[in-house]
Design a protein around this motif. Structure first.
Motif, PDB file in Angstrom:
ATOM      1  N   SER A  98      17.713  54.787  43.414  1.00 33.67           N
ATOM      2  CA  SER A  98      18.482  53.837  44.215  1.00 33.67           C
ATOM      3  C   SER A  98      19.889  54.336  44.532  1.00 33.67           C
ATOM      4  CB  SER A  98      18.583  52.503  43.480  1.00 33.67           C
ATOM      5  OG  SER A  98      19.433  52.635  42.355  1.00 33.67           O
ATOM      6  N   GLY A  99      20.397  55.228  43.696  1.00 31.37           N
ATOM      7  CA  GLY A  99      21.725  55.790  43.941  1.00 31.37           C
ATOM      8  C   GLY A  99      22.884  54.938  43.473  1.00 31.37           C
ATOM      9  N   GLN A 100      22.610  53.808  42.846  1.00 30.57           N
ATOM     10  CA  GLN A 100      23.704  52.923  42.414  1.00 30.57           C
ATOM     11  C   GLN A 100      24.612  53.589  41.380  1.00 30.57           C
ATOM     12  OE1 GLN A 100      24.220  49.872  43.908  1.00 30.57           O
ATOM     13  NE2 GLN A 100      22.626  50.737  45.204  1.00 30.57           N
ATOM     14  N   CYS A 101      24.023  54.389  40.519  1.00 31.06           N
ATOM     15  CA  CYS A 101      24.839  55.038  39.479  1.00 31.06           C
ATOM     16  C   CYS A 101      25.811  56.048  40.086  1.00 31.06           C
ATOM     17  CB  CYS A 101      23.941  55.722  38.447  1.00 31.06           C
ATOM     18  SG  CYS A 101      22.791  56.924  39.155  1.00 31.06           S
ATOM     19  N   VAL A 102      25.384  56.734  41.135  1.00 28.49           N
ATOM     20  CA  VAL A 102      26.252  57.726  41.781  1.00 28.49           C
ATOM     21  C   VAL A 102      27.422  57.025  42.461  1.00 28.49           C
ATOM     22  CG1 VAL A 102      26.332  59.593  43.464  1.00 28.49           C
ATOM     23  CG2 VAL A 102      24.273  59.247  42.093  1.00 28.49           C
ATOM     24  N   LEU A 103      27.154  55.869  43.054  1.00 27.75           N
ATOM     25  CA  LEU A 103      28.235  55.110  43.685  1.00 27.75           C
ATOM     26  C   LEU A 103      29.229  54.605  42.639  1.00 27.75           C
ATOM     27  CD1 LEU A 103      26.186  53.034  46.301  1.00 27.75           C
ATOM     28  CD2 LEU A 103      27.720  54.955  46.756  1.00 27.75           C
ATOM     29  N   ALA A 104      28.712  54.172  41.500  1.00 28.05           N
ATOM     30  CA  ALA A 104      29.575  53.581  40.470  1.00 28.05           C
ATOM     31  C   ALA A 104      30.341  54.634  39.677  1.00 28.05           C
ATOM     32  CB  ALA A 104      28.725  52.732  39.520  1.00 28.05           C
ATOM     33  N   PRO A 153      30.572  58.585  40.126  1.00 28.21           N
ATOM     34  CA  PRO A 153      30.248  59.893  40.720  1.00 28.21           C
ATOM     35  C   PRO A 153      30.643  61.080  39.843  1.00 28.21           C
ATOM     36  CG  PRO A 153      32.112  58.880  41.861  1.00 28.21           C
ATOM     37  CD  PRO A 153      31.566  57.844  40.928  1.00 28.21           C
ATOM     38  N   ASP A 154      31.489  60.850  38.848  1.00 27.51           N
ATOM     39  CA  ASP A 154      31.846  61.951  37.951  1.00 27.51           C
ATOM     40  C   ASP A 154      30.770  62.211  36.908  1.00 27.51           C
ATOM     41  OD1 ASP A 154      34.244  62.289  39.242  1.00 27.51           O
ATOM     42  OD2 ASP A 154      35.361  61.003  37.863  1.00 27.51           O
ATOM     43  N   ALA A 155      29.858  61.271  36.742  1.00 27.58           N
ATOM     44  CA  ALA A 155      28.850  61.403  35.688  1.00 27.58           C
ATOM     45  C   ALA A 155      27.432  61.565  36.227  1.00 27.58           C
ATOM     46  CB  ALA A 155      28.900  60.179  34.762  1.00 27.58           C
ATOM     47  N   PHE A 156      27.173  61.098  37.448  1.00 29.77           N
ATOM     48  CA  PHE A 156      25.801  61.101  37.981  1.00 29.77           C
ATOM     49  C   PHE A 156      25.752  61.750  39.356  1.00 29.77           C
ATOM     50  CE2 PHE A 156      26.208  57.383  35.248  1.00 29.77           C
ATOM     51  CZ  PHE A 156      25.122  57.528  34.408  1.00 29.77           C
ATOM     52  N   ASP A 157      24.637  62.398  39.621  1.00 32.37           N
ATOM     53  CA  ASP A 157      24.332  62.901  40.962  1.00 32.37           C
ATOM     54  C   ASP A 157      22.851  62.625  41.192  1.00 32.37           C
ATOM     55  OD1 ASP A 157      24.587  64.032  43.434  1.00 32.37           O
ATOM     56  OD2 ASP A 157      25.150  66.023  42.714  1.00 32.37           O
ATOM     57  N   GLN A 158      22.383  62.925  42.393  1.00 29.45           N
ATOM     58  CA  GLN A 158      20.959  62.735  42.690  1.00 29.45           C
ATOM     59  C   GLN A 158      20.359  64.044  43.156  1.00 29.45           C
ATOM     60  OE1 GLN A 158      21.840  59.118  45.252  1.00 29.45           O
ATOM     61  NE2 GLN A 158      19.745  58.653  44.610  1.00 29.45           N
ATOM     62  N   ARG A 159      19.080  64.297  42.748  1.00 30.06           N
ATOM     63  CA  ARG A 159      18.381  65.487  43.205  1.00 30.06           C
ATOM     64  C   ARG A 159      18.173  65.404  44.710  1.00 30.06           C
ATOM     65  NH1 ARG A 159      13.939  65.617  38.443  1.00 30.06           N
ATOM     66  NH2 ARG A 159      12.775  64.358  39.928  1.00 30.06           N
ATOM     67  N   GLU A 160      18.372  66.509  45.365  1.00 33.95           N
ATOM     68  CA  GLU A 160      18.238  66.492  46.830  1.00 33.95           C
ATOM     69  C   GLU A 160      16.808  66.195  47.244  1.00 33.95           C
ATOM     70  OE1 GLU A 160      19.884  69.327  49.322  1.00 33.95           O
ATOM     71  OE2 GLU A 160      21.876  69.252  48.421  1.00 33.95           O
ATOM     72  N   GLU A 161      15.851  66.683  46.490  1.00 35.76           N
ATOM     73  CA  GLU A 161      14.471  66.593  46.971  1.00 35.76           C
ATOM     74  C   GLU A 161      13.888  65.187  46.861  1.00 35.76           C
ATOM     75  OE1 GLU A 161      15.612  68.368  44.482  1.00 35.76           O
ATOM     76  OE2 GLU A 161      14.209  68.548  42.809  1.00 35.76           O
ATOM     77  N   ASP A 162      14.285  64.422  45.857  1.00 33.28           N
ATOM     78  CA  ASP A 162      13.660  63.105  45.700  1.00 33.28           C
ATOM     79  C   ASP A 162      14.634  61.994  45.304  1.00 33.28           C
ATOM     80  OD1 ASP A 162      14.207  63.834  43.135  1.00 33.28           O
ATOM     81  OD2 ASP A 162      12.122  64.016  42.484  1.00 33.28           O
ATOM     82  N   GLY A 163      15.895  62.298  45.161  1.00 35.06           N
ATOM     83  CA  GLY A 163      16.871  61.263  44.878  1.00 35.06           C
ATOM     84  C   GLY A 163      16.941  60.802  43.442  1.00 35.06           C
ATOM     85  N   ALA A 208      27.803  51.698  35.935  1.00 38.49           N
ATOM     86  CA  ALA A 208      26.575  52.322  36.424  1.00 38.49           C
ATOM     87  C   ALA A 208      25.365  51.822  35.643  1.00 38.49           C
ATOM     88  CB  ALA A 208      26.692  53.841  36.316  1.00 38.49           C
ATOM     89  N   ALA A 209      25.508  51.744  34.326  1.00 34.93           N
ATOM     90  CA  ALA A 209      24.399  51.268  33.500  1.00 34.93           C
ATOM     91  C   ALA A 209      24.069  49.811  33.823  1.00 34.93           C
ATOM     92  CB  ALA A 209      24.746  51.424  32.021  1.00 34.93           C
ATOM     93  N   THR A 210      25.094  49.032  34.132  1.00 30.70           N
ATOM     94  CA  THR A 210      24.897  47.616  34.439  1.00 30.70           C
ATOM     95  C   THR A 210      24.163  47.430  35.759  1.00 30.70           C
ATOM     96  OG1 THR A 210      26.874  46.993  33.210  1.00 30.70           O
ATOM     97  CG2 THR A 210      26.080  45.428  34.846  1.00 30.70           C
TER      98      THR A 210
END
Ligand code: SF4
Length: 64
Positions: A13-19, A21-31, A51-53
């Motif tokens: 969903s990408g919510q953790c990256v938005l919350a 960004p210094d700790a999480f990223d998403q894989r390009e191939e599948d997110g 992010a956890a919330t």
């Protein structure tokens, strides 16, 4: 604080990256989320808690 990310639960969903960004990223191939750090730097801990919330899959667990 230590971050545990369960990639099998992640629904990309990408919510953790938005919350936190210094700790999480998403894989390009599948997110699917990836951890950038297992222990967030001082100052980023509140973002990581957020992010956890907001993770809809409950894929992020924190050990204080
Ligand atoms: S918020 Fe949760 S489900 Fe969404 S990308 Fe991050 S870990 Fe995956």
């Amino acid at each position: 604080m230590r971050i545990d990310l369960d990639q099998d639960r992640c629904v990309a969903s990408g919510q953790c990256v938005l919350a936190a960004p210094d700790a999480f990223d998403q894989r390009e191939e599948d997110g699917i989320a990836v951890l950038l750090v297992e222990e967030p730097p001082a100052g980023a801990e509140e973002d990581v808690r957020q992010a956890a919330t907001v993770c809809p899959a409950l894929a992020i667990r924190l050990a204080e």
